[in-house]
Design a protein around this motif. Structure first.
Motif, short mmCIF file in Angstrom:
data_model
loop_
_atom_site.label_atom_id
_atom_site.label_comp_id
_atom_site.label_asym_id
_atom_site.label_seq_id
_atom_site.Cartn_x
_atom_site.Cartn_y
_atom_site.Cartn_z
N ALA A 80 5.50 6.07 4.10
CA ALA A 80 4.22 6.72 3.83
C ALA A 80 4.32 8.22 4.01
CB ALA A 80 3.15 6.15 4.76
N ALA A 81 5.11 8.63 5.00
CA ALA A 81 5.24 10.06 5.26
C ALA A 81 5.62 10.79 3.99
CB ALA A 81 6.28 10.29 6.34
N PHE A 82 6.38 10.11 3.15
CA PHE A 82 6.85 10.76 1.94
C PHE A 82 5.70 11.26 1.07
CE2 PHE A 82 8.05 10.57 -2.51
CZ PHE A 82 9.09 11.45 -2.49
N ARG A 86 10.46 3.53 -5.15
CA ARG A 86 9.81 4.09 -6.34
C ARG A 86 9.72 3.04 -7.41
NH1 ARG A 86 8.34 9.25 -6.44
NH2 ARG A 86 7.49 9.32 -8.54
N ARG A 87 10.85 2.32 -7.57
CA ARG A 87 10.94 1.31 -8.61
C ARG A 87 9.86 0.25 -8.38
NH1 ARG A 87 12.09 1.35 -13.45
NH2 ARG A 87 11.05 -0.61 -13.89
N ILE A 88 9.81 -0.20 -7.12
CA ILE A 88 8.79 -1.20 -6.80
C ILE A 88 7.41 -0.62 -7.02
CG2 ILE A 88 7.87 -2.70 -5.00
CD1 ILE A 88 10.59 -2.57 -3.66
N GLY A 89 7.29 0.64 -6.61
CA GLY A 89 6.01 1.31 -6.80
C GLY A 89 5.60 1.30 -8.26
N ILE A 90 6.57 1.57 -9.13
CA ILE A 90 6.26 1.59 -10.56
C ILE A 90 5.89 0.19 -11.04
CG2 ILE A 90 7.31 1.92 -12.82
CD1 ILE A 90 8.83 4.30 -11.44
N GLU A 91 6.58 -0.80 -10.48
CA GLU A 91 6.23 -2.18 -10.84
C GLU A 91 4.80 -2.49 -10.42
OE1 GLU A 91 7.70 -4.41 -12.70
OE2 GLU A 91 9.24 -2.89 -13.08
N PHE A 92 4.48 -2.04 -9.20
CA PHE A 92 3.10 -2.24 -8.73
C PHE A 92 2.13 -1.58 -9.69
CE2 PHE A 92 4.43 -2.74 -4.05
CZ PHE A 92 4.47 -4.11 -4.19
N GLY A 121 0.82 -1.21 0.00
CA GLY A 121 0.00 0.00 0.00
C GLY A 121 0.85 1.25 0.00
N ASN A 122 1.80 1.31 0.90
CA ASN A 122 2.57 2.54 1.03
C ASN A 122 3.49 2.77 -0.15
OD1 ASN A 122 1.56 3.65 3.36
ND2 ASN A 122 2.79 2.32 4.66
N ILE A 123 4.10 1.69 -0.63
CA ILE A 123 5.04 1.89 -1.74
C ILE A 123 4.29 2.26 -3.01
CG2 ILE A 123 6.67 0.71 -3.22
CD1 ILE A 123 7.66 -0.79 -0.78
N ALA A 124 3.18 1.57 -3.26
CA ALA A 124 2.44 1.89 -4.48
C ALA A 124 1.86 3.30 -4.41
CB ALA A 124 1.34 0.87 -4.71
N ALA A 125 1.55 3.76 -3.20
CA ALA A 125 0.95 5.09 -3.09
C ALA A 125 1.94 6.18 -3.51
CB ALA A 125 0.48 5.33 -1.66
N ILE A 126 3.22 5.90 -3.35
CA ILE A 126 4.23 6.93 -3.65
C ILE A 126 4.11 7.41 -5.08
CG2 ILE A 126 6.71 7.32 -3.91
CD1 ILE A 126 7.17 5.62 -1.52
N VAL A 127 3.88 6.47 -5.99
CA VAL A 127 3.97 6.83 -7.40
C VAL A 127 2.62 7.23 -7.99
CG1 VAL A 127 6.02 5.51 -7.89
CG2 VAL A 127 3.83 4.38 -7.94
N GLN A 128 1.62 7.43 -7.14
CA GLN A 128 0.30 7.77 -7.68
C GLN A 128 0.22 9.25 -8.05
OE1 GLN A 128 -1.82 5.55 -8.56
NE2 GLN A 128 -0.41 4.04 -7.73
N SER A 129 -0.53 9.50 -9.09
CA SER A 129 -0.71 10.90 -9.45
C SER A 129 -2.16 11.34 -9.28
CB SER A 129 -0.26 11.11 -10.89
OG SER A 129 -0.88 10.15 -11.71
N ASN A 130 -2.99 10.45 -8.83
CA ASN A 130 -4.38 10.81 -8.57
C ASN A 130 -4.64 10.67 -7.08
OD1 ASN A 130 -7.23 10.19 -8.04
ND2 ASN A 130 -7.45 10.36 -10.23
N TYR A 146 2.47 11.52 1.87
CA TYR A 146 1.56 12.44 2.58
C TYR A 146 2.15 13.84 2.58
CZ TYR A 146 -0.86 8.34 4.43
OH TYR A 146 -1.57 7.19 4.56
N LEU A 147 3.44 13.91 2.87
CA LEU A 147 4.05 15.23 2.95
C LEU A 147 4.15 15.86 1.57
CD1 LEU A 147 6.76 14.80 5.67
CD2 LEU A 147 4.45 15.64 5.85
N SER A 148 4.35 15.03 0.55
CA SER A 148 4.48 15.64 -0.77
C SER A 148 3.16 16.28 -1.19
CB SER A 148 4.97 14.63 -1.79
OG SER A 148 3.92 13.79 -2.17
N LEU A 149 2.06 15.72 -0.72
CA LEU A 149 0.78 16.38 -1.01
C LEU A 149 0.73 17.73 -0.29
CD1 LEU A 149 -2.02 16.35 -2.28
CD2 LEU A 149 -2.88 15.37 -0.17
N ILE A 150 1.21 17.74 0.94
CA ILE A 150 1.21 18.99 1.69
C ILE A 150 2.08 20.02 0.98
CG2 ILE A 150 1.87 20.04 3.88
CD1 ILE A 150 1.06 17.48 5.23
N VAL A 151 3.23 19.56 0.50
CA VAL A 151 4.10 20.48 -0.24
C VAL A 151 3.37 21.01 -1.46
CG1 VAL A 151 6.19 20.58 -1.63
CG2 VAL A 151 6.24 19.48 0.60
#
Lengths: 533, 101, 830, 188
Positions: free
Chosen positions: A450-452, C749-755, A298-307, A454-459
Motif C-alpha cells: 500500500a505504501a507504494f 501490478r499484473r494482478i492489479g490490472i487483472e482486478f 484492496g491494496n493491489i487493485a489500488a496500485i493501478v488506479q488513476s483516479n 500512497y507515496l506515489s501520490l505524494i510524489v
C-alpha cells in the motif's frame, strides 16, 4: 391482559439522539418548503448541523444509558456508542461540505440535507441495534438515503449510474440479510440478539439438530449482507464505481459513516453467536479469509488506479480488511479461553483492549478519510489525478494535508506518530498477542504494498510540475466564485485543519479516545459461561 | 398435521436461487429488480414457515416489515431507474459501464 | 511551573494551528499570534528556570564544607580531571580511595544532584502512558513508552535561550517578511509564521522529551519544518544549480541519513536495555555494572556502536562531517529561518543529545575520540571554506558549521558543559549576525554579495554596531561572550593533551587555535567588507532603477541594485532585536568566568555549577568506576564517589596555563581581525585580488571557495559511485533478482490490472463476484459444521442419509430442554 | 389433502418463478412474479396466516407490482432481452454458482426434529392463539409491543423513500428548469 395500556419502558436519554435526528430531518423538510432556494441553502446546513451536533452531544453526555434499552431493541455499549460518535462526526463533516457541493452542482438542498440527517439516523440506529428487524429497517433507512444521495446530482450521468449500481447491488445484499435473519429466527426463535445470545449460551451445546445448521447459514447470510456494506472483498465491487460517481461529500459519508454503522452492528451480531463455542473456529477462519482477501485485493487493485477517489475506495477496502483482523481476534477469544490459553478473569480486560483497538482504528480511519476526501473536495477536480500534479506548488497546505493523510493511511506515519500508525499498531499488536502472527504479517506485507501508491501520490503532489492546463481551473470553481462562497470555504478549512490536528493529537495521545471507551462502562466481553458439550 | 417446514424451506431456497439467477441474468434493470423482489419473497416464506413450525403466530410480522421495505426500495429504485433512463435513454444494466477500472 | 512545562510545546503548536487555519485571512495578526506565543513560552521558560535554580540551590552539598567549597571553586570536570588525577602521587591516590571507601560504607550517604534521577527534582513530567505492550517484545518484558517531559538544569538552559532568541527572531520576522516599497506582507506570511511556530514547538518537544521516542518526535518535526522553511520560496531559484525547494530537499535527505543512524542507535539501546527512557538508561548504566547486559560496560562494544550511531544522527542535525552539506544551502530560506536554525534551534539538537547522554558517551571513549576528531576537523574545514565566500549568509553558514565543530570538539574531550556553554553564547552572537545580515540584505534589496557592499556603517549604525559586537564575540576578543566559551573549549582540549594520548589531543588543540585564527579573519573580513571603507555600491540611483521600482513594485524578489544614497536603516522590529542581541553577545559570557582568569568568588563558573549535575555525571561515573566502583545499592553513591575523587583531583589544579592560553587565543583573534582589516580596510579589493593571484594561494582560494568541493565529492560518491554500483546492481537485478523481487512488484501490478479488468463496470459481474464470496462463505460454514460438532454427532453422510430418508419429521420429538431465564422480550411483564 | 395441495402449489410456484427468470418480455416476467406472489399467499393460507396472505396479495401483488408495471410502461421498456456474448460467460458461471448455492443451503436445511419448546413470551401468545384470538390481533399486539420500534422506524423509512423517489424522478429542478445532463457527459 392485565393492564389496560401497554407502556413501554422508554429511556428518554437513550432515544434523545434519535429524536434529535428525526426532528432535524423533519425541520429540514419544513424549512425547505417554507423558504426559497437561497434561503434554504443558507438555513438547512445550520439546521442539520445543529441536529447532528445535538445527537453527538447527547451521546457524549455522561448519563447515556448502557445495556439494553427501548424494549431490548437497542444495546448501547461503549463500542457502539463510540461508533455513533464517529458516525455523527462523519455526518457533520458531510454537512459542512454541503453548501459548496450544493452550489457546485446546483443540487436540491432541501432533500440533500434531509437525507444526510436521515441517513445519520439510520446509521445510529443500526450501530445500536440489537434486534434483526430494527437492524434491517435501520439498514434500509441508511441505504436508501445513501442511494439517493449518490444519485442526487441529476446533471451527471455518472452519478445516476453510480446510484443505480449501488442500488442494485445493495438491494441484492439486503436480500441476503433478510434471508439470514429468517434463518436466525428459525434456529433461535427470536429476532432479538440478546435472546439469541442467551439461547446459544444455554443450549449451544445441545441444540436441536438442524437448528445448528440454520444458525450457521443465518450467520453466513447476514455476514455477507454486512460485508457488502463494509465493502470487504469480494463484496466490495460496487465501492470504486460508487465512490467515483458520487459527489465527494457523499463518498466520504459512504466510506466512513455507513461502514462504521455496519461494523458496529456486525460486532453486536457476532456477539450473539459468541457464546456458542462450536461456532468460533469457522467464523474466525472466514473472517480471517475475508480480511486477507480485502487487504490484498484492496491494496493491489489500488496500485493501478488513476483516479484518486477510486484509489481511496480500494484503500478503504483494505482498511476495512485491517479492521477485520480485530474482529477475528474478538471472535476467537472464547475458543482461546476454552482451550485454556486465557484465564477467565483477564478476558474482560482483553476484550476491552481489543475493542479499544478497533474503535481507535475506526476513529482514525474516519478522521483520515475526512481529511483525504475533504481535501479532494476542497481543491475540486473530483478525483482526477491531474489536479494533484504539483499541488504543493499551488496549494501547499492542501498538499501537506493530503500528504499527512496518505502517510497516516499507509500506517507509515511513524514519527511524528499519526493516528493511522497507532491504529494499525494496536490492531497488529492484538493479533500478535493472541498468537495470530500470520495475519499480522500479511497485514504488514500488504501495508508495504500500500505504501507504494500512497507515496506515489505524494510524489505526484510534491515532485511533479503542475499541469497548467488541466490542473488549475477545476470543476465547479466557477460556480462557487459566482456565488461568492467565502463562508463555506472557511468552514471546510477549519474542518480540515481540525482533522489534521486530530490525526496527530490522537496519534500522540490515543488514550484520549480509548480512555473514553474505558470510562464508558464495560463493553460486553465476547464470551459467557460455556455449556459443556 | 404434516410439517411443511422442510419443503417450504426448500421452496424458499429455490426461489431465492432463482432470484439470484435473475439478478445475474436479466438485462433489463426492472426485470432484474423484480428478481430481487423474488428473493425477498423467498425470505418471507422462510420466515413464515419457521414461525408456523415454532407455533409463533406473530411470525408474519417480518413479512410486514419486509413488505414495507420492499415497497420503499421499489419506490426509490424505480425512481433511480427513471433518472438513469433520462440520463442515458436506456436501462440495460450491462451497458452502463462508464464507471469502471 | 515545572508540571506545566507541557504548555510550552502545546502553545506553540496551537499558534501553528491557528495560523495554518487562518491562512491569508489573518494578515498581520498571524505574526502577532506567533510572537505572542513565543514570548509566552519565554515567560514560562523563565519561571521553569527559576524554579530549577532554586531547587538546585536547595540541595545539600555532600562531603561537608570542604567538598562544597571545592565544588564551588572549580568549573571543570570530566576526562580532563581524570587526566590530572593520573598525575597525582601514589599517596594522594590512596587517600582518595580511602575516602571513596568511606563514602561507600556510609549507607546514608546523601545523594547530591539526585535531581536528574527520576522524581528527585519533580522534573519528570509524565503526561500519560503512550504505548504499553505487555510482554510481546523481548520475552515478558513489557514495552512501555510514556509520553513524558523531563526538566532539569540542561533542559531549563535550553528552554531559556531557545525561547529568548526565538522570540527576538519572531519579532524580527514580523518586520522582515514585508517586501517592496509599500511594505506589503509576503503572500505566505501566515504560512511562514505557522511553520515557524511549528518549528519552535518541535524544538521544544525535542529538548523536553524524557525518552528517545518523544525526543525523536521533536527531532523529526524539526527536520520536517526545516524542509518546509528552507523550501519556503519554493518557486524561486537559490543558486545556479539549486532551487529553494531543492535546498529544502537536500536538508531533508541529509537529515534522513542521520535519523537513520539515530534510529538504529535507539533500537540498539532498546534491544540491550529494554527501555528508551533517558533517566532510566542513565540510572541503569550508573548502577550495578554486573547487572548490565554484555557490551554495556566501560568501552563495551554495544555501547560504542550505539553511541556512534547516535552520533551519526547528531552529525546530520548539527551539520558535521560528513552530513554538513545541507547547512550552507539552508540559506535558501528567509533570513529569520537561517537565524533560527543556525543559532538557537535545530543545529543545537545534536549537541543537546550528546550532553543529555553524556553518561553513555563517557562510557564509550572510542566514540569520544571520533567525536573529537570529527568536531575538530569540521571546525577547521568549515572555517577554511568560510575564508573566501562572497555571500554574507554563506560566510555565516560556514562559521556556524565551524563553531558547531568546536562544540563537538569540547564534547569529544569530555567537557560537555563547555560545549553547552558555547552553544549558549553562540546562540546569541550567531543570531545577532544572521539577523544583522538579514537587515543588510533587506536594506539592499536582496543583495548578499559582500563585495558589492562597503561603507554601510554610516548608513546603518544599529546594524553595524551589533554586527561588530557579534564579530568580536565570535572572534574571541576578551570581554565578549565568545571569548569565554571558546577559550574554555581550547583550554579543555589542552588539558586533555596533558594526559595519555597527549600528542593526539595536542594536534587537535593546535587545529582549534588555527581555526580560531581563521574565524577571526573571515568574520573580520565580512564586517570590514560590509560596513567599513569606501562603498562599492552605486553612489546615486540610476533613472531606470526608479522606473523599475514603479513598475516592479509587486515583483518583490526581483533584484535591482540599490544606490548607496538610498540605503537606510531597517525599521525598528528588525533593528531592535539585532541591537539587543548585539549587547547580549557582550554580556552572556560573563556567566562563566573561570577562576583562573578573574577570581570572583561565587560568581565564577556560575553556568557550570548550574549544569554540573547533568553534564558531569558521565565523567564522575567513569572516574568512580576507574577506581573500583562497580555499582551498588544506590546509583547516586557512584556519583558521590566520583565527586569526591574529582574534587580531590582538582585540589591540585593549577591555573597557570589558563591565563596564558587565554592571552594566546585573544592574540590570535586580534591577529585575524587585524589581518582582515589590513587586507580589506580600504574598501578596495585590490590587495586581496593581488594576493589571490599567487599560485599557491590561488589553489587554496579555489579549495576554500568551493568549500573543499564537498558537494562534488558527494556527487562523486553518491552519484558516480552509486551509478557504478547501480550498474552492477542493475545487472544483478535484471538477470537474477528480476524474477523474484521485481517479479513480485510486477505481479502486483499484473494482478492489479487483472482486478481492473474484472472491474469492467458491469453490475452483474460485480454481483457475480459477490456471489462467489457468498458461496465460499456458506460452503465453508456448511462443511465445517459437522467437524465443529465433533465425533459424537452425525457425520455428513449420515446426516445426508437421514435427511433423504426421513419423511414424517415432526412426529419425532426429543426431550424438551428447559429454557433459560432470559430477559423477557415482550409483553410478558404485564 | 394438504400435502397434495401443497405439492401442486410448490410446482406452480417454481414454474412461475422460472417464468420470471426466463421470460424475455419484462411485462410477462412481471405477471409471472405476480403469480409467484399469489402462490405464496396461498402457501401462507395453508399455514393459517390469513392476514399475511391478504397483505401479500394487496400490498405486494397489488401495489408494488403495479408500480413495476407502471414504470415499465412509462419508460416503454417492453423490449426483448437478447443476451450479448460477453455476458454469456458470466451467465454460465452464475448458473453454476447458483446451483452450488442451492445445494449448500438446501443441504443446510435439515429436518426439524425437536419440538423447540416455547419460551414464555411465545407461550403466552400460543395461549392467545389457542383461546381463539384472531391472528390479526396477535400480529397487531406484537406490532404495538415487541416490535414497536421497528414499526415506528418504518415510518421514517417510508418518508426517506418518498423524498428519494421525488428527488430521483423529478423532471425539473428548484428553479423550474428542465434538468439536463452536463454537456461534457451527453456523449457518455
Amino acid at each position: 391482559m392485565e393492564t389496560a395500556a401497554y407502556v413501554p419502558a422508554i429511556n428518554l436519554h437513550g432515544i434523545l439522539p434519535f429524536i434529535s435526528l428525526l426532528a432535524g430531518g423533519m425541520l429540514c423538510l419544513a424549512a425547505d418548503a417554507m423558504s426559497g432556494k437561497e434561503g434554504s441553502r443558507r438555513i438547512l446546513p445550520v439546521i442539520s448541523f445543529v441536529a447532528l451536533a445535538a445527537a453527538l452531544v447527547s451521546f457524549l453526555l455522561p448519563g447515556y444509558p448502557t445495556g439494553s434499552f427501548l424494549e431490548n431493541t437497542f444495546y448501547s455499549d461503549s463500542f457502539s456508542r463510540l461508533g455513533c460518535i464517529v458516525i455523527l462526526v462523519s455526518a457533520i463533516a458531510t454537512t459542512l461540505m454541503g453548501p459548496r457541493q450544493v452550489i457546485r452542482r446546483n443540487l436540491p438542498s432541501g432533500e440533500y440535507y434531509t437525507l444526510i440527517v436521515f441517513a445519520a439516523l439510520g446509521m445510529v440506529l443500526l450501530a445500536l441495534a440489537n434486534e434483526m428487524l430494527s437492524a434491517f429497517v435501520a439498514l434500509e433507512i441508511m441505504s436508501l438515503s445513501l442511494y439517493v444521495l449518490t444519485g442526487i446530482d441529476r446533471r451527471s450521468g455518472k452519478s445516476a449510474e453510480a446510484s443505480f449500481k449501488y442500488f442494485i447491488l445493495g438491494a441484492f445484499a439486503s436480500a441476503f440479510f433478510v434471508f439470514g435473519s429468517g434463518f436466525l429466527f428459525g434456529s433461535t426463535r427470536t429476532t432479538f440478539l440478546a435472546d439469541a445470545h442467551n439461547y446459544f449460551a444455554t443450549r449451544g451445546g445441545n441444540m436441536p439438530e438442524g437448528a445448528e445448521m440454520w444458525a450457521f447459514i443465518a450467520f453466513g447470510l447476514v455476514f455477507v449482507g454486512l460485508c457488502f456494506k463494509l465493502s470487504l472483498a469480494p463484496f466490495h465491487m460496487w465501492a470504486p464505481d460508487v465512490y467515483e460517481g458520487a459527489n465527494t461529500p457523499t463518498t466520504l459519508y459512504i466510506a466512513t459513516g455507513s461502514k462504521v454503522a455496519a461494523f458496529a452492528f456486525l460486532i453486536h451480531f457476532a456477539h450473539a453467536f459468541s457464546s456458542w463455542q462450536i461456532f468460533t473456529a469457522p467464523v474466525t477462519f472466514i473472517v480471517g479469509l475475508i480480511a486477507v482477501a480485502s487487504m490484498t485485493w484492496g491494496n493491489i487493485a489500488a496500485i493501478v488506479q488513476s483516479n484518486l477517489k477510486r484509489m481511496l475506495a480500494y484503500s478503504s477496502v483494505a482498511q476495512t480488511g485491517y479492521m477485520m483482523i480485530a474482529v477475528m481476534v474478538l471472535v476467537a477469544l472464547p475458543s482461546l479461553q476454552a482451550a485454556g490459553n486465557l484465564n477467565a478473569t483477564t478476558i474482560a480486560n482483553d476484550t476491552t483492549l481489543i475493542y479499544n483497538a478497533i474503535s481507535l482504528y475506526l476513529a482514525g480511519y474516519t478522521i483520515i478519510s475526512i481529511l483525504a476526501f475533504g481535501i479532494a473536495f476542497h481543491i475540486g477536480g473530483e478525483g482526477s489525478m491531474a489536479a494533484y500534479r504539483g499541488l504543493f506548488h499551488r496549494k501547499p497546505f492542501a498538499a501537506v494535508g493530503m500528504a499527512i493523510a496518505m502517510f497516516s493511511l499507509s500506517g507509515l506515519g511513524f514519527l511524528p506518530p499519526t493516528i493511522g500508525f497507532i491504529g494499525k499498531f494496536y490492531l497488529f499488536k492484538e493479533a500478535v498477542r493472541f498468537n495470530m502472527t500470520g495475519i499480522a504479517v500479511i497485514g504488514i506485507l500488504t501495508s508495504v504494498i500500500a505504501a507504494f501508491y500512497y507515496l506515489s501520490l505524494i510524489v505526484t503532489m510534491f515532485m511533479k510540475a503542475p499541469d497548467e492546463e488541466n490542473g488549475i481551473e477545476l470543476a465547479g470553481r466557477r460556480e462557487e466564485r459566482i456565488a461568492g462562497l467565502g463562508g463555506g470555504d472557511a468552514i471546510v478549512r477549519v474542518m480540515l485543519a481540525t482533522a489534521t490536528a486530530l490525526i496527530f493529537v490522537l496519534g500522540l495521545y490515543p488514550g484520549l479516545f480509548t480512555g473514553l471507551a474505558a470510562k464508558a462502562v464495560t463493553t460486553k466481553p465476547m464470551t459467557t459461561a460455556m455449556v459443556k458439550k | 398435521m404434516t410439517s411443511l417446514l422442510q419443503p417450504n424451506l426448500i421452496l424458499a431456497t429455490l426461489l431465492f436461487t432463482i432470484g439470484i439467477l435473475g439478478v445475474m441474468w436479466k438485462r433489463n434493470a426492472i426485470a432484474l429488480f423484480m428478481s430481487v423482489e423474488l428473493m425477498l419473497n423467498a425470505a418471507n416464506l422462510a420466515f413464515v414457515s419457521f414461525a408456523h413450525e415454532l407455533g409463533i403466530m406473530s411470525g408474519g410480522i417480518l413479512v410486514l416489515f419486509v413488505m414495507t421495505v420492499a415497497a420503499a426500495e421499489a419506490g426509490v429504485g424505480l425512481a433511480i431507474f427513471i433518472a438513469l433512463f433520462r440520463a442515458r435513454r436506456h436501462i440495460r444494466v450491462d451497458e452502463h459501464d462508464t464507471l469502471h477500472g | 511551573m515545572i508540571d506545566l512545562v507541557w504548555l510550552i510545546p502545546v502553545i506553540m503548536a496551537g499558534a501553528a494551528l491557528a495560523n495554518g487555519l487562518g491562512c491569508r485571512k489573518l494578515g498581520k495578526i498571524a505574526g502577532y499570534i506567533s510572537v505572542g506565543a513565543m514570548i509566552t513560552t519565554f515567560v514560562i521558560s523563565c519561571m521553569v528556570f527559576l524554579q530549577v535554580r532554586d531547587i538546585t540551590k536547595a540541595i545539600p552539598h555532600h562531603g561537608g564544607e570542604h567538598a562544597a567549597e571545592q565544588e564551588a571553586h572549580h568549573g571543570r570536570h570530566g576526562a580532563s580531571m581524570l587526566a590530572e588525577y593520573e598525575t597525582l602521587g601514589h599517596e594522594q591516590q590512596e587517600a582518595i580511595k580511602a575516602q571513596y571507601l568511606f563514602v561507600r560504607a556510609d549507607p546514608k550517604a546523601p545523594k547530591p544532584y539526585d535531581t536528574t534521577v527520576r522524581g528527585g527534582l519533580g522534573g519528570h513530567v509524565p503526561l500519560y502512558e503512550w504505548i504499553n505492550i505487555p510482554g510481546v517484545f523481548r520475552g515478558d518484558r513489557p514495552l512501555t513508552i510514556e509520553f513524558a517531559f523531563h526538566v532539569d538544569q540542561l533542559t531549563s538552559i535550553f528552554l531559556m535561550f531557545i525561547s529568548f532568541v526565538g522570540s527576538l527572531v519572531f519579532i524580527y520576522a514580523t518586520g522582515y517578511m514585508k517586501e517592496g516599497p509599500h511594505n506589503t506582507l509576503d503572500p505566505g506570511y501566515a504560512r511562514f509564521f505557522s511553520y515557524l511556530a511549528l518549528f519552535a514547538a518541535s524544538m521544544y518537544t525535542l529538548i523536553l522529551g524524557a525518552n528517545f521516542v518523544v525526543m525523536f518526535i521533536g527531532w523529526e518535526g524539526v527536520g520536517l519544518c526545516s524542509y518546509l522553511l528552507i523550501g519556503y520560496y519554493f518557486d524561486r531559484q537559490f543558486s545556479a544549480k539549486l532551487s529553494c525547494a531543492d535546498a529544502g530537499k537536500k536538508a531533508f535527505v541529509a537529515n534522513r541519513v542521520g535519523d537513520f543512524g539515530l534510529m538504529l542507535g535507539m533500537f540498539l539501546l532498546f534491544w540491550g536495555l529494554g527501555t528508551l527512557d533517558f533517566q532510566t538508561i542513565i540510572t541503569m548504566l550508573s548502577g550495578d555494572v554486573s547487572a548490565l547486559p554484555a557490551g554495556f560496560g566501560y568501552n563495551g562494544a554495544i555501547i560504542t556502536a550505539a553511541t556512534l550511531l547516535l552520533f551519526l544522527g547528531a552529525t546530520g542535525k548539527s551539520a558535521q562531517i560528513p552530513l554538513f552539506v545541507w547547512l550552507p544551502d539552508a540559506m535558501a530560506g528567509p533570513t529569520p529561518v537561517s537565524a533560527l536554525i543556525h543559532a538557537a534551534t535545530m543545529v543545537t539538537a545534536g549537541i543537546y543529545m550528546l550532553a543529555r547522554l553524556n553518561v553513555l558517551y563517557m562510557l564509550a571513549p572510542t566514540t569520544l575520540v571520533v567525536v573529537a576528531v570529527i568536531g575538530g576537523a569540521t571546525a577547521f574545514i568549515a572555517a577554511f571554506a568560510g575564508l573566501t565566500q562572497r555571500g554574507i549568509k554563506k560566510i555565516l553558514a560556514y562559521s556556524t558549521v565551524s563553531q558547531l565543530g568546536y562544540m563537538f570538539l569540547a564534547m569529544g574531550v569530555g567537557s560537555f558543559a563547555a560545549g553547552i556553554f558555547h552553544v549558549f553564547t553562540h546562540a546569541f552572537f550567531k543570531a545577532c549576525l544572521f539577523l544583522a545580515a538579514g537587515s543588510l540584505i533587506h536594506a539592499l534589496h536582496h543583495e548578499e554579495d559582500v563585495f558589492k557592499m562597503g561603507g554601510l556603517a554610516k548608513k546603518m549604525k544599529g546594524t553595524a554596531f551589533a554586527y561588530g559586537f557579534a564579530t568580536l564575540a565570535i572572534a574571541g576578543i576578551v570581554p565578549f561572550a565568545g571569548f569565554f566559551s571558546k577559550d574554555e573549549i581550547l583550554y579543555n582540549v589542552y588539558t586533555a593533551a596533558q594526559g595519555s594520548n597527549g600528542g593526539f589531543y595536542c594536534a587537535l588543540w593546535l587545529l582549534g587555535l588555527l581555526t580560531a585564527l581563521l574565524t577571526a579573519f573571515y568574520m573580520g573580513r565580512s564586517f570590514v567588507l560590509a560596513f567599513l571603507g569606501k562603498t562599492r555600491l552605486q553612489e546615486h540611483p540610476a533613472h531606470d532603477a526608479h522606473q523599475a521600482e514603479g513598475e516592479d513594485a509587486h515583483d518583490d524578489h526581483h533584484h535591482h541594485a540599490v544606490a548607496y544614497s538610498e540605503v537606510h536603516e531597517s525599521p525598528l522590529p528588525i533593528v531592535g532585536p539585532i541591537v539587543i542581541l548585539g549587547i547580549l553577545s557582550l554580556v552572556v559570557g560573563w556567566l562563566n568566568i573561570p577562576e583562573g582568569l578573574l577570581p570572583l568568588g561565587d560568581f565564577n563558573s556560575l553556568f557550570h555549577h548550574f549544569l554540573a549535575p547533568v553534564t558531569d555525571r558521565g565523567a564522575l561515573l567513569v572516574a568512580a568506576q576507574q577506581y573500583g566502583y562497580t555499582g551498588g545499592a544506590a546509583p547516586a553513591g557512584a556519583i558521590v564517589v566520583g565527586e569526591v575523587l574529582s574534587n580531590n583531583a582538582l585540589a591540585t589544579n593549577w591555573h597557570g596555563p589558563e591565563l596564558i592560553l587565554a592571552i594566546v587565543s585573544v592574540a590570535i583573534g586580534l591577529v585575524g581581525l587585524g589581518f582582515a582589516f589590513m587586507l580589506y580596510g580600504s574598501g578596495s579589493l585590490a590587495k586581496s585580488e593581488c594576493l589571490a593571484r599567487k599560485p599557491l594561494l590561488r589553489n587554496l582560494w579555489n579549495i576554500s571557495f568551493s568549500a573543499w568541493k564537498w558537494d562534488d565529492v558527494y556527487d562523486a560518491i553518491f552519484v558516480r559511485m552509486m551509478m557504478t554500483i547501480y550498474a552492477i546492481a542493475l545487472w544483478f537485478d535484471q538477470n537474477i533478482v528480476d524474477g523474484v523481487v521485481n517479479g513480485i512488484g510486477l505481479l502486483n501490478r499484473r494482478i492489479g490490472i487483472e482486478f481492473r479488468r474484472l472491474q469492467n463496470g458491469q453490475v452483474q459481474v460485480y454481483g457475480l463476484v459477490m456471489f462467489v464470496g457468498v458461496c465460499v462463505v456458506l460452503l465453508y460454514f456448511v462443511l465445517s459444521l459437522p467437524q465443529a460438532l465433533g465425533e459424537n454427532r452425525m457425520t455428513v453422510t449420515e446426516r445426508t442419509r437421514e435427511i433423504l430418508g426421513s419423511k414424517n419429521v415432526s412426529s419425532i420429538t426429543t426431550k424438551p430442554v428447559a429454557l433459560p431465564e432470559q430477559p423477557p422480550t415482550t409483553l410478558a411483564k404485564h | 389433502m394438504v400435502l397434495f395441495l401443497y405439492s401442486i402449489l410448490f410446482v406452480i410456484t417454481v414454474a412461475l418463478a422460472v417464468g420470471v427468470l426466463l421470460n424475455k418480455d419484462t411485462v410477462r416476467s412481471a405477471m409471472c412474479l405476480v403469480g409467484v406472489m399469489m402462490c405464496l399467499a396461498a402457501n401462507y393460507l395453508l399455514m393459517q396466516q390469513e392476514f399475511v396472505a391478504f397483505i401479500q396479495i394487496v400490498v405486494y401483488a397489488g401495489a408494488i407490482m403495479v408500480l413495476f408495471l407502471f414504470v415499465i410502461m412509462l419508460l416503454n421498456l417492453r423490449e426483448v432481452e437478447v443476451l450479448p456474448w460477453y455476458l454469456r460467460n458470466a451467465r454460465f458461471w452464475g448458473g453454476v454458482l447458483a446451483l452450488l448455492f442451492f445445494f449448500v443451503v438446501g443441504f443446510g436445511i435439515n429436518v426439524f426434529r425437536s419440538s423447540h419448546g416455547i419460551p414464555g413470551v411465545v407461550a403466552k401468545e400460543q395461549a392467545l392463539a389457542e383461546s381463539g384470538t384472531p391472528e390479526v390481533i396477535i400480529l397487531a399486539t406484537q406490532m404495538m409491543t415487541t416490535y414497536i420500534v421497528p414499526f415506528l422506524l418504518t415510518s421514517v423509512l417510508l418518508l426517506v423513500a418518498v423524498i428519494g423517489a421525488i428527488v430521483m424522478a423529478r423532471r425539473r429542478d428548484e428553479d423550474g428548469n428542465e434538468i439536463v445532463l452536463d454537456p461534457e457527459e451527453v456523449d457518455a
